[in-house]
Design a protein around this motif. Structure first.
Motif, PDB file in Angstrom:
ATOM      1  N   ALA A 100      10.576  16.751   9.326  1.00 34.32           N
ATOM      2  CA  ALA A 100      11.875  17.188   8.815  1.00 34.32           C
ATOM      3  C   ALA A 100      12.327  16.284   7.672  1.00 34.32           C
ATOM      4  CB  ALA A 100      12.925  17.178   9.935  1.00 34.32           C
ATOM      5  N   LEU A 126      15.136  24.697   8.761  1.00 31.34           N
ATOM      6  CA  LEU A 126      14.581  23.716   9.703  1.00 31.34           C
ATOM      7  C   LEU A 126      14.242  24.348  11.051  1.00 31.34           C
ATOM      8  CD1 LEU A 126      16.777  20.556   9.036  1.00 31.34           C
ATOM      9  CD2 LEU A 126      14.377  20.906   8.436  1.00 31.34           C
ATOM     10  N   ARG A 127      14.884  25.440  11.387  1.00 28.02           N
ATOM     11  CA  ARG A 127      14.572  26.104  12.658  1.00 28.02           C
ATOM     12  C   ARG A 127      13.111  26.551  12.702  1.00 28.02           C
ATOM     13  NH1 ARG A 127      19.500  28.460  15.056  1.00 28.02           N
ATOM     14  NH2 ARG A 127      18.251  30.230  15.770  1.00 28.02           N
ATOM     15  N   PRO A 175      24.337  22.770   7.892  1.00 32.31           N
ATOM     16  CA  PRO A 175      23.110  23.249   8.547  1.00 32.31           C
ATOM     17  C   PRO A 175      22.132  23.883   7.565  1.00 32.31           C
ATOM     18  CG  PRO A 175      24.994  24.653   9.097  1.00 32.31           C
ATOM     19  CD  PRO A 175      25.546  23.452   8.400  1.00 32.31           C
ATOM     20  N   LYS A 176      20.871  23.560   7.773  1.00 28.49           N
ATOM     21  CA  LYS A 176      19.795  24.152   6.975  1.00 28.49           C
ATOM     22  C   LYS A 176      18.930  24.982   7.919  1.00 28.49           C
ATOM     23  CE  LYS A 176      19.736  20.520   3.469  1.00 28.49           C
ATOM     24  NZ  LYS A 176      20.255  21.390   2.398  1.00 28.49           N
ATOM     25  N   ARG A 177      19.131  26.288   7.855  1.00 27.76           N
ATOM     26  CA  ARG A 177      18.470  27.179   8.807  1.00 27.76           C
ATOM     27  C   ARG A 177      16.954  27.140   8.692  1.00 27.76           C
ATOM     28  NH1 ARG A 177      21.275  30.488  11.867  1.00 27.76           N
ATOM     29  NH2 ARG A 177      19.470  31.871  12.102  1.00 27.76           N
ATOM     30  N   TYR A 233      20.709  19.838  11.265  1.00 29.40           N
ATOM     31  CA  TYR A 233      20.172  20.600  12.404  1.00 29.40           C
ATOM     32  C   TYR A 233      20.679  19.954  13.678  1.00 29.40           C
ATOM     33  CZ  TYR A 233      17.039  22.646  15.855  1.00 29.40           C
ATOM     34  OH  TYR A 233      16.548  23.307  16.957  1.00 29.40           O
ATOM     35  N   GLU A 234      21.119  20.775  14.615  1.00 31.94           N
ATOM     36  CA  GLU A 234      21.503  20.276  15.934  1.00 31.94           C
ATOM     37  C   GLU A 234      21.345  21.392  16.957  1.00 31.94           C
ATOM     38  OE1 GLU A 234      25.703  19.215  16.392  1.00 31.94           O
ATOM     39  OE2 GLU A 234      26.171  20.448  14.639  1.00 31.94           O
ATOM     40  N   ALA A 235      20.979  20.987  18.155  1.00 32.76           N
ATOM     41  CA  ALA A 235      20.837  21.935  19.260  1.00 32.76           C
ATOM     42  C   ALA A 235      21.028  21.169  20.563  1.00 32.76           C
ATOM     43  CB  ALA A 235      19.459  22.597  19.234  1.00 32.76           C
ATOM     44  N   ARG A 252      28.978  18.865   8.724  1.00 35.11           N
ATOM     45  CA  ARG A 252      27.873  19.764   9.047  1.00 35.11           C
ATOM     46  C   ARG A 252      27.456  20.547   7.813  1.00 35.11           C
ATOM     47  NH1 ARG A 252      29.374  16.882  13.554  1.00 35.11           N
ATOM     48  NH2 ARG A 252      28.119  17.558  15.346  1.00 35.11           N
ATOM     49  N   HIS A 277      12.764  25.052  16.367  1.00 34.48           N
ATOM     50  CA  HIS A 277      13.812  25.626  17.223  1.00 34.48           C
ATOM     51  C   HIS A 277      13.205  26.250  18.478  1.00 34.48           C
ATOM     52  CE1 HIS A 277      18.055  26.426  17.567  1.00 34.48           C
ATOM     53  NE2 HIS A 277      17.850  27.698  17.846  1.00 34.48           N
TER      54      HIS A 277
END
Length: 410
Positions: free
Chosen positions: A403, A62-63, A58-60, A102-104, A56, A79
């Motif tokens: 993205a 991208l939100r 994460p690239k914030r 990125y994941e959600a 992981r 997001h």
């Protein structure tokens, strides 16, 4: 619904199970899409060796990602869209250079399995292309040469390559009319695969239904690409007959056993035992992401070997027809119009819905599943959702492509 369903809800869902009911995209549909093996028998492709751990990073930023939609307006931030209840997104993952950026999971647990829907068609096309590169089939031959049960039918007029590119020249498309017509070829095939009665109360034999396909007057194979799960059903039979293995066993041998999947891949079967490879594959979203990575330079993050050889990828990226794409119905799909105004794909190819000039590939699925593969930018994106088919157009494909561009500096 991350916290599960109580027994009363499950009983109600089971009582109402049908393909038509699932298309409504409500919570019953979420139960079906995450528990399909309770309703349709399945075989399992198993993983081998250790689980490939996805790092992981994460690239914030991208939100807050937005993009210019097909109508020229700007989307809401990624997001925000993912967590908008109206989107019915259940899970999304984006990976760059083999790492999750990125994941959600707003509507399901990360460890839950979910159907791929038509995202599964990409696997059929990939396996057929591998077989072609290895010299085990000839895509210029009629598809009925590989499925003897269809000899003497309209399928004799369809070269395998045109079937792979969904330009069959047969009246088997999966357009809005066919989706709502219980007597269409599409609905008859789905009914046969689910083992449920047709509009006349008869449970049909799948090959008998397929033999009923008729030519479109004045439209030879290869002229117009028209979306069809019926074609993919026949292509699964091609894989089985060429390899002498069940589709599930061949998927396990060539793909699933090599990617370090955390869970088996459940592949639902028709009453006759043919894999429903056009849509009913079931896995976790992370395992779908592992599959997506085999098309990128970062395949080593998951696989012990290069599953998709360069010549296989190149065939999928180049061997199709822009003219057939424009002449058919692919560009009529709402998700294409909604997402890609000045950034249109150039054609569909080898069971992928969209291929761009830069070599990126995309496959959409019923209820808004997605897989986006961008080898040049070393980026992939995958989505599970349960959006009603009559809801607003799916916007996630646009986010996934934007993205990839953002992560690679365009």
């Amino acid at each position: 619904v991350r916290d599960g369903f109580d027994k009363a809800f499950v009983d109600s869902a089971r009582e109402q199970f049908s393909n038509f009911h699932m298309q409504l995209g409500g919570d019953h549909a979420l139960y079906y899409t995450t528990h399909m093996t309770e309703f349709v028998p399945a075989a399992f492709a198993f993983s081998s060796g250790p689980v490939s751990e996805l790092k992981r990073r994460p690239k914030r930023a991208l939100r807050e990602l937005t993009y210019i939609m097909g109508d020229g307006s700007t989307s809401q931030p990624l997001h925000e869209h993912v967590h908008d209840a109206s989107s019915r997104v259940q899970g999304v993952m984006i990976l760059h250079k083999g790492k999750v950026v990125y994941e959600a999971f707003p509507g399901m647990r990360p460890d839950q399995v979910h159907i791929w829907a038509s995202v599964a068609k990409s696997m059929v096309g990939t396996l057929l292309t591998i077989l072609e590169v290895e010299g085990k089939l000839d895509t210029s031959r009629p598809i009925s040469d590989y499925v003897p049960e269809l000899k003497g039918s309209a399928w004799d007029s369809v070269p395998l390559i045109d079937a792979m590119n969904m330009a069959s020249g047969l009246d088997i498309s999966e357009d809005a009319e066919a989706t709502m017509n219980p007597r269409s070829m599409f609905q008859r095939v789905v009914g046969a695969d689910f083992g449920v009665p047709n509009a006349d109360g008869v449970v049909e034999d799948e090959m008998s239904v397929l033999r009923d396909a008729k030519k479109i007057g004045g439209e030879p194979a290869g002229e117009a690409a028209r979306y069809s799960s019926v074609i993919t059903k026949v292509l699964v039979a091609v894989v089985e007959n060429v390899t002498g293995q069940t589709y599930t066993a061949y998927v396990e041998e060539r793909i699933w056993s090599h990617i370090g999947a955390r869970s088996p891949l459940a592949i639902n079967l028709s009453p006759k035992g043919l894999a429903v490879g056009y849509g009913l594959l079931n896995s976790t979203l992370e395992d779908l992401a592992r599959y997506a990575l085999i098309f990128t330079p970062s395949w080593k993050a998951v696989s012990d070997q290069a599953i998709v050889a360069p010549e296989v990828l190149k065939k999928m990226q180049t061997e199709s027809s822009p003219e057939a794409y424009l002449a058919g119905d692919f560009t009529d799909h709402s998700w294409v119009k909604a997402n890609f105004g000045k950034d249109m794909p150039i054609f569909n190819s080898h069971q992928w819905d969209a291929v761009w000039e830069d070599g990126a590939l995309f496959k959409h699925g019923n209820l808004y599943q997605s897989i986006y593969v961008d080898p040049a930018r070393d980026t992939v994106g995958v989505v599970f959702a349960t959006s009603p088919v009559n809801l607003a157009p799916d916007l996630m494909p646009g986010y996934l492509r934007e993205a990839a561009k953002s992560l690679a500096g365009k």
